[in-house]
Design an enzyme around this catalytic site. Structure first.
Site: not given
Ligand code: NAP
Length: 314
Positions: A134, A137-138
């Site tokens: 992701c 997200c990261d």
């Protein structure tokens, strides 16, 4: 026996929420079962630029939240639970959930698909320590660092473009000599000076001490392997449909549920929409459209059971 609900939607992404909206608006007693936050995969999209009606890109979380509110405004009820199994007996479906059973005349399955793992040595070991599935997200954890993106589809191209806003050093590898992605997305990657595309490449291993430090890459045309330092590895190689709770239904070779044009599966009253369905083009707008069709046909199915079907709708 009369079931508790007319329509139970399993999975609260755009497909499921649109089904619930159309169901509730048509006066069906409608329940949405979702184990996480409503929105599904859309929650992970930072800028959605291709949903009609939004001249500027819309954030996936805000979009999902608006859709959830709209769904509740129409009268659908959300239940936070995991659906474990779905069975049908005497025209009535029972969905066993982590919070007890629910019964319904119809079910719409919109559980989506889960990202695939590559199976490369080191992938599991470094998952959450530099290996990610992701970008939104990261990605921010690796600002200005060197990132590897694996995959050749729409997801890989979209996510590589997102990561290229965070660093000038994105390398993207794909196992073939051209991308599978839509041309507009592939062109965007090819024309981005922060992304270096290496075709005919595979990832053979991920190494490091406590976190990702380097990878082993292979040139598929020559068979040559080489090591290169990277700080993060983002893997986007497709997804597997989530159907374990569904009864035994007709599926395609990849396990996606086959439906007719009414979104009805091989089991009457059981509909499948969105990414869990065998469909040629997985898009949020398509998923939403499928949800609307399914709810409409679910209402017709209930009328059919009750002997009230309107001529022409079957
Ligand atoms: P996908 O279309 O299935 O593409 C997966 C890619 O990963 C393919 O290029 C595939 O290679 C590669 N791959 C698969 N297994 C691999 C392996 N073991 N090793 C190396 N490479 C591997 O999946 P996706 O990109 O996640 O897209 C899923 C669906 O969502 C698609 O229908 C897509 O159109 C849609 N989507 C749309 C958008 C958008 O419109 N903006 C964004 C994201 C996703 P091959 O090409 O060799 O098979």
């Amino acid at each position: 026996m009369t079931p508790e609900w007319d329509l139970v939607v399993v999975g609260g992404g755009p497909a499921g929420m649109t089904a619930a909206q159309y169901g509730a608006r048509a006066n069906l007693r409608t329940l949405v079962i979702e184990e996480m936050a409503a929105g599904g995969a859309v929650l992970l999209i930072s800028d959605m630029e291709n949903y009609p009606g939004f001249p500027e890109p819309v954030n996936g979380y805000e979009f999902s939240e608006a859709m959830r509110q709209q769904t509740e405004n129409f009268g659908a009820v959300f239940k936070s639970a995991t659906a474990d199994s779905i069975t049908k007996k005497n025209n009535i479906f029972t969905v066993e959930t982590s919070d007890g059973p629910v019964t319904s005349w119809t079910v719409v399955l919109s559980t989506g698909a889960k990202h695939r793992h590559l199976g490369a040595p080191g992938e599991e070991e470094f998952s959450g320590r530099g290996v990610s599935y992701c970008a939104t997200c990261d990605g921010p954890f690796f600002k200005n660092k060197k990132m590897l993106v694996v995959g050749g589809g729409d997801s890989a191209c979209d996510e590589a473009s997102y990561l290229a806003n965070l660093t000038e050093k994105v390398v993207m590898i794909h196992r073939r000599d051209r991308f599978r992605a839509q041309k507009v997305l592939a062109d965007r990657v090819q024309n981005n000076s922060n992304i270096e595309v290496r075709l005919n490449h595979t990832l053979e291993g991920i190494q490091g001490e406590s976190k990702v430090g380097r990878v082993v890459l292979k040139k598929t045309d020559s068979g040559e392997t080489y090591e290169e330092e990277f700080d993060a590895v983002f893997i986007f190689i497709g997804a597997d449909p989530q159907t374990s709770m569904a009864p035994d239904l007709e599926k395609d070779d990849a396990g996606y549920l086959i439906t007719n044009q009414n979104m009805e599966t091989s089991l009457k009253g059981f509909f499948a929409v969105g990414d869990v369905r065998a469909t040629p083009f997985r898009q949020v707008v398509v998923a939403a459209g499928e949800g609307a069709v399914a709810a409409h046909m679910a209402a017709a199915h209930i009328d059919d059971i009750k002997g009230e079907v309107y001529a022409g709708i079957k």
